[in-house]
Design a protein around this motif. Structure first.
Motif, PDB file in Angstrom:
ATOM      1  N   ARG A 193       0.839  -1.184   0.000  1.00 16.87           N
ATOM      2  CA  ARG A 193       0.000   0.000   0.000  1.00 16.87           C
ATOM      3  C   ARG A 193       0.877   1.238   0.000  1.00 16.87           C
ATOM      4  O   ARG A 193       1.976   1.233   0.529  1.00 16.87           O
ATOM      5  N   LYS A 194       0.335   2.306  -0.569  1.00 18.08           N
ATOM      6  CA  LYS A 194       1.061   3.567  -0.518  1.00 18.08           C
ATOM      7  C   LYS A 194       1.122   4.034   0.946  1.00 18.08           C
ATOM      8  O   LYS A 194       0.143   3.901   1.682  1.00 18.08           O
ATOM      9  N   ASN A 195       2.264   4.544   1.335  1.00 18.37           N
ATOM     10  CA  ASN A 195       2.442   4.964   2.730  1.00 18.37           C
ATOM     11  C   ASN A 195       3.157   6.316   2.763  1.00 18.37           C
ATOM     12  O   ASN A 195       4.205   6.460   3.374  1.00 18.37           O
ATOM     13  N   PRO A 196       2.565   7.305   2.084  1.00 18.95           N
ATOM     14  CA  PRO A 196       3.302   8.565   1.915  1.00 18.95           C
ATOM     15  C   PRO A 196       3.280   9.428   3.166  1.00 18.95           C
ATOM     16  O   PRO A 196       2.328   9.379   3.951  1.00 18.95           O
TER      17      PRO A 196
ATOM     18  N   LEU B  96       4.497  -1.672   4.216  1.00 17.77           N
ATOM     19  CA  LEU B  96       4.278  -1.119   5.550  1.00 17.77           C
ATOM     20  C   LEU B  96       3.262   0.010   5.502  1.00 17.77           C
ATOM     21  O   LEU B  96       3.170   0.738   4.517  1.00 17.77           O
ATOM     22  N   GLU B  97       2.513   0.137   6.585  1.00 19.20           N
ATOM     23  CA  GLU B  97       1.667   1.309   6.751  1.00 19.20           C
ATOM     24  C   GLU B  97       1.996   1.931   8.110  1.00 19.20           C
ATOM     25  O   GLU B  97       2.060   1.232   9.118  1.00 19.20           O
ATOM     26  N   SER B  98       2.196   3.236   8.115  1.00 21.86           N
ATOM     27  CA  SER B  98       2.579   3.929   9.339  1.00 21.86           C
ATOM     28  C   SER B  98       1.348   4.530  10.009  1.00 21.86           C
ATOM     29  O   SER B  98       0.633   5.330   9.406  1.00 21.86           O
TER      30      SER B  98
ATOM     31  N   LEU C  24      -3.581   6.315   8.313  1.00 21.99           N
ATOM     32  CA  LEU C  24      -2.154   6.570   8.192  1.00 21.99           C
ATOM     33  C   LEU C  24      -1.819   7.890   8.858  1.00 21.99           C
ATOM     34  O   LEU C  24      -2.578   8.848   8.761  1.00 21.99           O
TER      35      LEU C  24
ATOM     36  N   TYR D 112       1.804  10.330  10.208  1.00 23.04           N
ATOM     37  CA  TYR D 112       3.200  10.517  10.609  1.00 23.04           C
ATOM     38  C   TYR D 112       3.311  11.585  11.700  1.00 23.04           C
ATOM     39  O   TYR D 112       4.392  12.064  11.992  1.00 23.04           O
TER      40      TYR D 112
END
Lengths: 93, 417
Positions: free
Chosen positions: A47-50, B255-257, B303, B305
């Motif tokens: 998956r995109k994790n931008p 990965l997923e943050s 998601l 950050y």
């Protein structure tokens, strides 16, 4: 805590009414049987994790129960736009 | 570097503790290292320590964007256990557990590892079946574990509501006596001091902005403060930002943050002398030496950050704690914070070679990395020293998402870390 505009209800509601369902615009492979392991793995798990703009699916679970898309900044958490399924985002990275 | 001891404490008390040596140096980096570790958290520092101490690779630098142990190492709930279901995960976490057991002596630094035991509560018949299966699997792997009924749980934790009147009555629990908690900052500082003592350069306030890659092989890193620094091998241990770093190296990680929040209460008298976790009502708590309740639960679903999450998530966490411990209902919360956890689809880490030669990643620990700190560092150091993956790390290759050899810990250990 987000205040999210549901495009189906036409109202801002609190985040608790919604569920996040991850990345938007994931196309299922047209012919899964002919996928290589790599293509299938990418479709299933990558998956995109931008850190920045992200297009994601939300569902108004405790409201109209319909899905829609959100463009959101994952660093500042600012919601840039909300648009319906089938539409394309106007705000892109 | 001076050794710490009771005698030393006495000696320094005579000079009002004003003459202690600095715990580590603050060096200017060399032009080239054998190994560069990107990320100075617990795992990165542990990697550097074992590289220098156990594998004799001392020409090592740890490059950290902020300060040492300032990310998830400073933000977790400090629980250490090894009761994982699948062999691969159980072996890795038990390897860490064995290192924990001698860590304070090994580092000559008190990490305050307290083996006060960990209860994983079962509230449904299915919970109990899963618990029995997991405990049996643990014992076959040489990991201590017992299945307890509600009465035995009540004896261990008098403050827990084990009555039948609870909304989700406690039926039983798994009990790992060797599990416990450790002082998170001391772990980072102890490994940093140990690494520094063996000649590792700890470079703080320096961001790795890019990798230098020639013909598909990494040969160094670009930094914002010191320009290019060459290296034979690079290990990237940056938790939440792993995806961002992988993108710089030209590949993707699954990965997923997410933000993961935790809280501590005001300090109260000793009431909870073990760790209590519940997957079903979804929360966990322990009490620190200072007296505050250390509380956590699940990640925020989106998601992020931002090292912060939503209020509704901590509200649910507190609801779960009050459900388990009605006696805590009027305890006030002192602080709340968030960390960025890099979660993997199968809730297991990635300790792996990458498509770029000599570049290795150790990431994807998600919500449960603290407990693995020494083990993760140890196997990653072995891999970096030899240039091939350690036996315990092999199942955690990033290529498992393409060949299908996942290690699905989600059901067994995915929620309440």
């Amino acid at each position: 805590m987000f205040l999210i505009y549901c495009p189906h209800c036409g109202e801002y509601r609190e985040e608790e009414e919604f569920q996040n369902r991850g990345q938007a615009h994931i196309a299922r492979p047209l012919d899964p049987d002919s996928c290589t392991d790599e293509e299938w793995g990418n479709y299933m798990f990558f998956r995109k994790n931008p850190k920045g703009l992200h297009h994601e699916l939300w569902v108004h679970a405790a409201g109209c129960r319909k899905f829609f898309n959100v463009t959101r900044n994952t660093a500042t958490y600012e919601i840039k736009e909300v648009y319906k399924i089938g539409e394309q985002p106007k705000v892109v990275a | 570097m001076q050794q710490y001891s009771g005698f030393g404490l006495l000696k320094h008390s005579l000079s009002h503790h004003e003459n202690w040596q600095r715990v580590w140096r603050n060096p200017t980096p060399k032009k080239k290292y054998d190994v560069i570790i990107v990320g100075g958290g617990g795992h990165g520092l542990a990697t550097a320590y074992y590289l220098a101490k156990q594998f004799g690779v001392t020409n090592v630098a740890v490059i950290e964007k902020g300060y040492l142990g300032g990310g998830n190492t400073a933000r977790n709930t400090t629980i250490v256990r090894s009761n994982y279901l699948w062999d691969e995960a159980a072996h890795l976490y038990e390897h860490a557990m064995k290192l924990w057991e001698g860590l304070s002596q090994d580092l000559n630094y008190n990490v305050m590892f307290s083996q006060r035991g960990c209860l994983n509560l079962g509230h449904t018949l299915q919970d109990m079946r899963d618990i029995e299966r997991r405990v049996n699997a643990n014992r076959l792997n040489g990991i201590d574990g017992e299945v307890l009924d509600a009465k035995q749980v009540q004896e261990i934790v008098p403050a827990l509501d084990c009555s039948e009147n609870a909304r989700y009555p406690v039926i039983g629990a798994s009990w790992q006596p060797r599990a416990g908690i450790a002082r998170h900052d001391a772990v980072a500082w102890g490994f940093a001091r140990g690494a520094d003592m063996h000649g590792v350069d700890l470079i703080q306030q320096t961001e790795v902005v890019d990798f230098i890659i020639e013909d598909g092989t990494v040969v160094g890193v670009k930094t914002d403060r010191y320009g290019d620094i060459k290296a034979d091998r690079v290990g990237c241990v940056v938790a939440g930002h792993s995806g961002v770093m992988a993108a710089k190296a030209g590949f993707e990680l699954p990965l997923e943050s997410h933000p993961l929040q935790a809280l501590v209460s005001e300090p109260i008298k000793p009431i909870l002398d073990t760790v209590v976790m519940s997957n079903h009502v979804h929360g966990y708590a322990s009490q620190s030496d200072k007296g505050d309740l250390v509380i956590g639960a699940g990640i925020d679903s989106y998601l992020g950050y931002g090292q912060r999450g939503s209020y509704s998530t901590i509200e649910h966490t507190i609801q779960a704690i009050v459900e388990m411990f009605p006696i805590f209902s009027r305890v006030r919360m002192n602080r709340q914070w968030g960390g960025i956890v890099d979660t993997c689809p199968d809730a297991c880490p990635i300790i792996s070679e990458t498509p770029v030669k000599n570049l290795f990643f150790n990431c994807g620990w998600g919500t449960g990395g603290f407990k693995a700190t020494p083990g993760s560092g140890n196997v990653f150091a072995a891999s970096l020293a030899k240039g091939e993956m350690h036996e315990l790390a092999k199942p955690f290759s990033m290529f498992r998402f393409h060949n299908g050899a996942l290690i699905d810990e989600h059901g067994a250990a995915g929620v309440a870390h």
